[in-house]
Motif scaffolding. Structure first.
Motif, PDB file in Angstrom:
ATOM      1  N   GLU A  22       0.833  -1.201   0.000  1.00 22.81           N
ATOM      2  CA  GLU A  22       0.000   0.000   0.000  1.00 22.81           C
ATOM      3  C   GLU A  22       0.869   1.253   0.000  1.00 22.81           C
ATOM      4  O   GLU A  22       2.055   1.201   0.338  1.00 22.81           O
ATOM      5  CB  GLU A  22      -0.936   0.002   1.209  1.00 22.81           C
ATOM      6  CG  GLU A  22      -1.931  -1.149   1.223  1.00 22.81           C
ATOM      7  CD  GLU A  22      -2.795  -1.119   2.469  1.00 22.81           C
ATOM      8  OE1 GLU A  22      -3.979  -0.752   2.352  1.00 22.81           O
ATOM      9  OE2 GLU A  22      -2.284  -1.456   3.547  1.00 22.81           O
ATOM     10  N   ILE A  23       0.253   2.368  -0.369  1.00 25.18           N
ATOM     11  CA  ILE A  23       0.984   3.636  -0.449  1.00 25.18           C
ATOM     12  C   ILE A  23       0.674   4.503   0.771  1.00 25.18           C
ATOM     13  O   ILE A  23      -0.485   4.751   1.105  1.00 25.18           O
ATOM     14  CB  ILE A  23       0.614   4.411  -1.735  1.00 25.18           C
ATOM     15  CG1 ILE A  23       0.931   3.569  -2.966  1.00 25.18           C
ATOM     16  CG2 ILE A  23       1.360   5.741  -1.782  1.00 25.18           C
ATOM     17  CD1 ILE A  23       2.391   3.216  -3.125  1.00 25.18           C
ATOM     18  N   GLY A  24       1.737   4.935   1.426  1.00 27.34           N
ATOM     19  CA  GLY A  24       1.606   5.855   2.553  1.00 27.34           C
ATOM     20  C   GLY A  24       2.548   7.027   2.364  1.00 27.34           C
ATOM     21  O   GLY A  24       2.959   7.333   1.240  1.00 27.34           O
ATOM     22  N   TYR A  25       2.916   7.686   3.467  1.00 26.88           N
ATOM     23  CA  TYR A  25       3.848   8.811   3.405  1.00 26.88           C
ATOM     24  C   TYR A  25       5.277   8.327   3.595  1.00 26.88           C
ATOM     25  O   TYR A  25       5.545   7.400   4.374  1.00 26.88           O
ATOM     26  CB  TYR A  25       3.531   9.833   4.497  1.00 26.88           C
ATOM     27  CG  TYR A  25       2.312  10.682   4.265  1.00 26.88           C
ATOM     28  CD1 TYR A  25       1.868  10.992   2.990  1.00 26.88           C
ATOM     29  CD2 TYR A  25       1.594  11.204   5.345  1.00 26.88           C
ATOM     30  CE1 TYR A  25       0.752  11.788   2.785  1.00 26.88           C
ATOM     31  CE2 TYR A  25       0.483  12.003   5.152  1.00 26.88           C
ATOM     32  CZ  TYR A  25       0.061  12.283   3.874  1.00 26.88           C
ATOM     33  OH  TYR A  25      -1.048  13.070   3.682  1.00 26.88           O
ATOM     34  N   ASN A  26       6.210   9.011   2.932  1.00 20.08           N
ATOM     35  CA  ASN A  26       7.627   8.718   3.061  1.00 20.08           C
ATOM     36  C   ASN A  26       8.054   8.865   4.524  1.00 20.08           C
ATOM     37  O   ASN A  26       7.949   9.936   5.115  1.00 20.08           O
ATOM     38  CB  ASN A  26       8.419   9.695   2.183  1.00 20.08           C
ATOM     39  CG  ASN A  26       9.903   9.405   2.189  1.00 20.08           C
ATOM     40  OD1 ASN A  26      10.566   9.583   3.196  1.00 20.08           O
ATOM     41  ND2 ASN A  26      10.424   8.983   1.046  1.00 20.08           N
ATOM     42  N   VAL A  27       8.523   7.767   5.101  1.00 13.45           N
ATOM     43  CA  VAL A  27       8.845   7.724   6.529  1.00 13.45           C
ATOM     44  C   VAL A  27       9.955   8.696   6.896  1.00 13.45           C
ATOM     45  O   VAL A  27       9.852   9.449   7.871  1.00 13.45           O
ATOM     46  CB  VAL A  27       9.229   6.285   6.941  1.00 13.45           C
ATOM     47  CG1 VAL A  27       9.802   6.262   8.357  1.00 13.45           C
ATOM     48  CG2 VAL A  27       8.019   5.376   6.848  1.00 13.45           C
ATOM     49  N   LYS A  28      11.029   8.704   6.128  1.00 17.92           N
ATOM     50  CA  LYS A  28      12.169   9.568   6.448  1.00 17.92           C
ATOM     51  C   LYS A  28      11.766  11.036   6.408  1.00 17.92           C
ATOM     52  O   LYS A  28      12.142  11.809   7.296  1.00 17.92           O
ATOM     53  CB  LYS A  28      13.316   9.312   5.471  1.00 17.92           C
ATOM     54  CG  LYS A  28      14.563  10.119   5.795  1.00 17.92           C
ATOM     55  CD  LYS A  28      15.708   9.783   4.855  1.00 17.92           C
ATOM     56  CE  LYS A  28      16.962  10.591   5.195  1.00 17.92           C
ATOM     57  NZ  LYS A  28      18.091  10.266   4.286  1.00 17.92           N
ATOM     58  N   GLN A  29      10.992  11.424   5.393  1.00 19.18           N
ATOM     59  CA  GLN A  29      10.583  12.822   5.287  1.00 19.18           C
ATOM     60  C   GLN A  29       9.722  13.236   6.476  1.00 19.18           C
ATOM     61  O   GLN A  29       9.891  14.326   7.025  1.00 19.18           O
ATOM     62  CB  GLN A  29       9.827  13.038   3.980  1.00 19.18           C
ATOM     63  CG  GLN A  29      10.692  12.959   2.740  1.00 19.18           C
ATOM     64  CD  GLN A  29       9.897  13.137   1.458  1.00 19.18           C
ATOM     65  OE1 GLN A  29       8.678  13.271   1.486  1.00 19.18           O
ATOM     66  NE2 GLN A  29      10.582  13.135   0.331  1.00 19.18           N
ATOM     67  N   VAL A  30       8.803  12.371   6.870  1.00 18.35           N
ATOM     68  CA  VAL A  30       7.945  12.680   8.017  1.00 18.35           C
ATOM     69  C   VAL A  30       8.785  12.800   9.282  1.00 18.35           C
ATOM     70  O   VAL A  30       8.652  13.767  10.054  1.00 18.35           O
ATOM     71  CB  VAL A  30       6.860  11.597   8.207  1.00 18.35           C
ATOM     72  CG1 VAL A  30       6.080  11.845   9.500  1.00 18.35           C
ATOM     73  CG2 VAL A  30       5.916  11.570   7.017  1.00 18.35           C
TER      74      VAL A  30
END
Length: 201
Positions: A22-30
């Motif tokens: 599934e598609i979520g938010y980029n972990v590193k950026q968050v």
């Protein structure tokens, strides 16, 4: 570009992760943004790399397969924004007095009210390009009428309703220009977050 979250991240995440496909938010950026926001918020030094409530409200993150749940991150960002708005209010009152804050709120409300009083169909610009994406006029006007009641008659309206507002898509001059509507709603959210008290913890 869509990246994939590795297994190490999946076991050390601060938010719920979506499924591996599934598609979520980029972990590193968050994580990087939240660390910056936290460091600035906890610092007594208000100079340097300042982060404002507007920065929090307009932050965006790239899509990532298996990334952070967008719903979980968005909810956290809303809470962080509220905290930043409250801090900005306290800093302004501390530096210039409560009258200065009241004047700022009054000026913002006056600008917003002027546009809200425009007739349906005439509140915002229409895109000049026929192929440009735009917002459904009726959808936007319905929210604007609710906002006018909120501002002038102490109507019941949650700031989260404005944050999560979704308008049907249109093309070109059949709708309102997206950028102008978005900028206006940013000001509305700023006003509502500074007026309404934070919920008890």
């Amino acid at each position: 570009m869509t990246v994939t979250v590795d297994e190490k991240t999946r076991t050390n995440s601060r938010f719920k992760l979506v499924g591996p496909k599934e598609i979520g938010y980029n972990v590193k950026q968050v994580d990087v943004f939240l660390e910056r926001a936290r460091a600035y918020f906890l610092s007594t030094d208000t100079h340097g790399n300042a982060i404002t409530s507007l920065d929090v409200r307009t932050a965006s993150f790239d899509p990532a397969r298996g990334g952070y749940s967008a719903q979980a991150v968005d909810a956290a960002m809303d809470r962080i924004e509220d905290e930043f708005v409250l801090r900005e209010k306290e800093l302004l009152i501390g530096a210039e007095g409560e009258k200065a804050w009241m004047m700022k709120i009054g000026k913002t409300a006056s600008v917003l009210r002027a546009r809200l009083h425009r007739p349906d169909g005439d509140r915002f610009r229409r895109p000049s390009k026929k192929s440009a994406q735009s917002y459904n006029i009726n959808d936007v006007d319905v929210l604007c009428r609710e906002l006018l009641v909120y501002i002038e008659d102490n109507g019941e309206l949650s700031v989260d309703i404005v944050r999560r507002a979704v308008f049907a898509p249109e093309k070109g001059s059949d709708g309102y220009e997206e950028s102008q509507v978005d900028a206006f709603l940013d000001r509305v959210v700023e006003l509502m977050a500074s007026i309404d008290p934070l919920p008890a913890k």
